[in-house]
Motif scaffolding. Structure first.
Motif, short mmCIF file in Angstrom:
data_model
loop_
_atom_site.label_atom_id
_atom_site.label_comp_id
_atom_site.label_asym_id
_atom_site.label_seq_id
_atom_site.Cartn_x
_atom_site.Cartn_y
_atom_site.Cartn_z
N TYR A 207 0.83 -1.20 0.00
CA TYR A 207 0.00 0.00 0.00
C TYR A 207 0.86 1.25 0.00
N VAL A 208 0.24 2.34 -0.43
CA VAL A 208 0.81 3.68 -0.35
C VAL A 208 -0.21 4.57 0.34
N CYS A 209 0.24 5.35 1.33
CA CYS A 209 -0.62 6.34 1.99
C CYS A 209 -0.02 7.73 1.82
N THR A 210 -0.88 8.72 1.65
CA THR A 210 -0.45 10.11 1.55
C THR A 210 -1.59 11.01 2.01
N ARG A 211 -1.24 12.24 2.40
CA ARG A 211 -2.24 13.23 2.77
C ARG A 211 -2.46 14.26 1.66
N ASP A 212 -1.73 14.11 0.57
CA ASP A 212 -1.84 15.03 -0.55
C ASP A 212 -2.84 14.45 -1.55
N PRO A 213 -4.00 15.10 -1.77
CA PRO A 213 -5.01 14.54 -2.68
C PRO A 213 -4.49 14.33 -4.10
N GLU A 214 -3.63 15.24 -4.57
CA GLU A 214 -3.11 15.09 -5.93
C GLU A 214 -2.17 13.89 -6.04
N LEU A 215 -1.31 13.72 -5.04
CA LEU A 215 -0.43 12.55 -5.05
C LEU A 215 -1.25 11.26 -4.96
N ALA A 216 -2.28 11.26 -4.14
CA ALA A 216 -3.13 10.07 -4.01
C ALA A 216 -3.81 9.75 -5.33
N ALA A 217 -4.32 10.78 -6.01
CA ALA A 217 -4.99 10.56 -7.29
C ALA A 217 -4.02 10.01 -8.33
N THR A 218 -2.79 10.52 -8.32
CA THR A 218 -1.78 10.04 -9.27
C THR A 218 -1.44 8.58 -9.00
N ILE A 219 -1.26 8.23 -7.74
CA ILE A 219 -0.95 6.84 -7.37
C ILE A 219 -2.12 5.92 -7.74
N ARG A 220 -3.34 6.36 -7.48
CA ARG A 220 -4.51 5.53 -7.78
C ARG A 220 -4.64 5.32 -9.30
N THR A 221 -4.43 6.37 -10.06
CA THR A 221 -4.49 6.24 -11.51
C THR A 221 -3.44 5.28 -12.02
N TRP A 222 -2.21 5.38 -11.46
CA TRP A 222 -1.15 4.44 -11.84
C TRP A 222 -1.57 3.01 -11.54
#
Length: 370
Positions: A207-222
């Motif tokens: 898993y990857v966790c982050t508090r940055d919505p943009e980073l989370a969206a990028t990881i999810r898209t990947w």
């Protein structure tokens, strides 16, 4: 009201109570799902298994609660860490990876990132670190695997952020109950859930966790584009396992404390590391930075032959390359190409009775000395 670790682990990610329904709903096994025949795919309604599955969304909610950020789950820890590397780095960037961390992370970075125009540098977990000027990503692993060194996450994160970079922390060994990297200033907390987080040695997960919505969206898209999703049954097993995380970590740490004292005084042992031991060089920083110390201990015997005798004599210690499980296991790290002494052993304490584990370890060490 504030809740303790055990309570949070038991209740993390569970749905609202519904009469007649289980506490944790079973896995949703589906590739395609029914679509509205007129409207087609609808937001918030599962449409296709690679991007939508309520079972792994529930697991993401649970891990996110414990880590304190938005969670994206992956099929393995390597899938998670490579997602961070490949979404944050571009040609011309520099990344620093642990010289003494998990060897496959270092191998992936060295073999694949230079071809993409990324400069790869290394640093030992305890330092010294090179200049962070021009560094896009600092990847830390603390405690390091297998040496168990520790670094100051908050101090390093502040220095990297000052120069415009990002920080990721491999949180596999401590789990979110032992350390919360996002609270310390990291941009990402990344981990293999295969190990102590789930603890039953029966699944692969990352898993990857982050508090940055943009980073989370990028990881999810990947994750969605590459298809590195966990299976729904594995996600369900992982969520089921979280409920005992606090109990497992407590027993493992107690066993580690007892094991370390035996190791430190045994003539067959040439060195021992455990950040929970006051004599350990990482003890002071561990006490300040970590919420609890994991049950992984590293020690060194004379050579490979001594380790062979050690395993042959033990009745309780399994030879296995993972760690953090219910069963005590050990692994001679040099066999995997780690740059370690031939006799270095990574020892993962399970949840056996402490007296039984110590007695078995003592007779195995006696045999190793012969």
């Amino acid at each position: 009201m504030p809740l303790g670790d055990g309570t949070r682990a038991v209740h993390a990610g569970l749905p609202e109570a519904v009469p007649g329904q289980p506490f944790l709903p079973g896995p949703v096994l589906g590739a395609p799902y029914h679509l509205d025949p007129v409207a087609g795919p609808l937001p918030g309604v599962d449409g296709y298994g690679r991007t939508d599955n309520r079972t792994y969304r529930a697991l993401e909610s649970a891990i996110g609660e414990l880590e304190g950020g938005e969670c994206v789950v992956f099929s393995s820890g390597m899938a998670a860490v490579t997602a961070v590397l490949l979404t944050t780095l571009r040609s011309g960037d520099t990344v620093i990876v642990p010289q003494d961390g998990y060897y496959l992370t270092r191998a992936f970075a060295g073999e694949h990132l230079p071809d993409r125009g990324v400069t790869v540098a290394t640093a030992r977990t305890a330092g010294p670190y090179p200049s962070f000027d021009g560094v896009r990503l600092l990847l830390l692993e603390t405690p390091s695997n297998p040496g168990l060194d520790i670094c100051d996450v908050a101090g390093l994160a502040a220095a990297v952020h000052e120069r415009g970079g990002l920080v990721a922390v491999d949180n596999t060994t401590p789990t979110p109950l032992g350390q919360r990297p996002l609270d310390l200033g990291a941009d990402f907390s990344v981990a293999s859930g295969t190990k102590a987080l789930t603890g039953h040695s029966d699944l692969l997960m990352g898993y990857v966790c982050t508090r940055d919505p943009e980073l989370a969206a990028t990881i999810r898209t990947w994750r969605n584009r590459t298809g590195a999703i966990p299976g729904p049954f594995e996600a369900w097993l992982a969520h089921r396992s979280l409920g005992t995380l606090d109990l497992r970590l407590t027993r493992q740490a107690a066993n580690a404390a007892a094991v370390t004292e035996l190791l430190a005084g045994h003539p067959a042992v040439r060195s021992v590391r455990w950040p929970g031991r006051p004599q350990d060089p990482a003890y002071g920083l561990a006490r300040r930075q970590m919420r609890r110390i994991p049950g992984v201990v590293t020690f060194t015997l004379a050579d490979k032959a001594a380790v062979d005798r050690f395993f042959a004599a033990s009745e309780l210690i399994f030879a296995a390359t993972s760690f953090g499980g219910l069963h005590t296991s050990a692994d001679r790290r040099a066999q995997w190409g780690d740059d370690t002494p031939e006799g270095l052993v990574r020892f993962s304490c399970g949840v056996e009775d402490t007296a039984d584990l110590v007695a078995d370890l003592r007779q195995a060490l006696d045999a190793a000395r012969i």
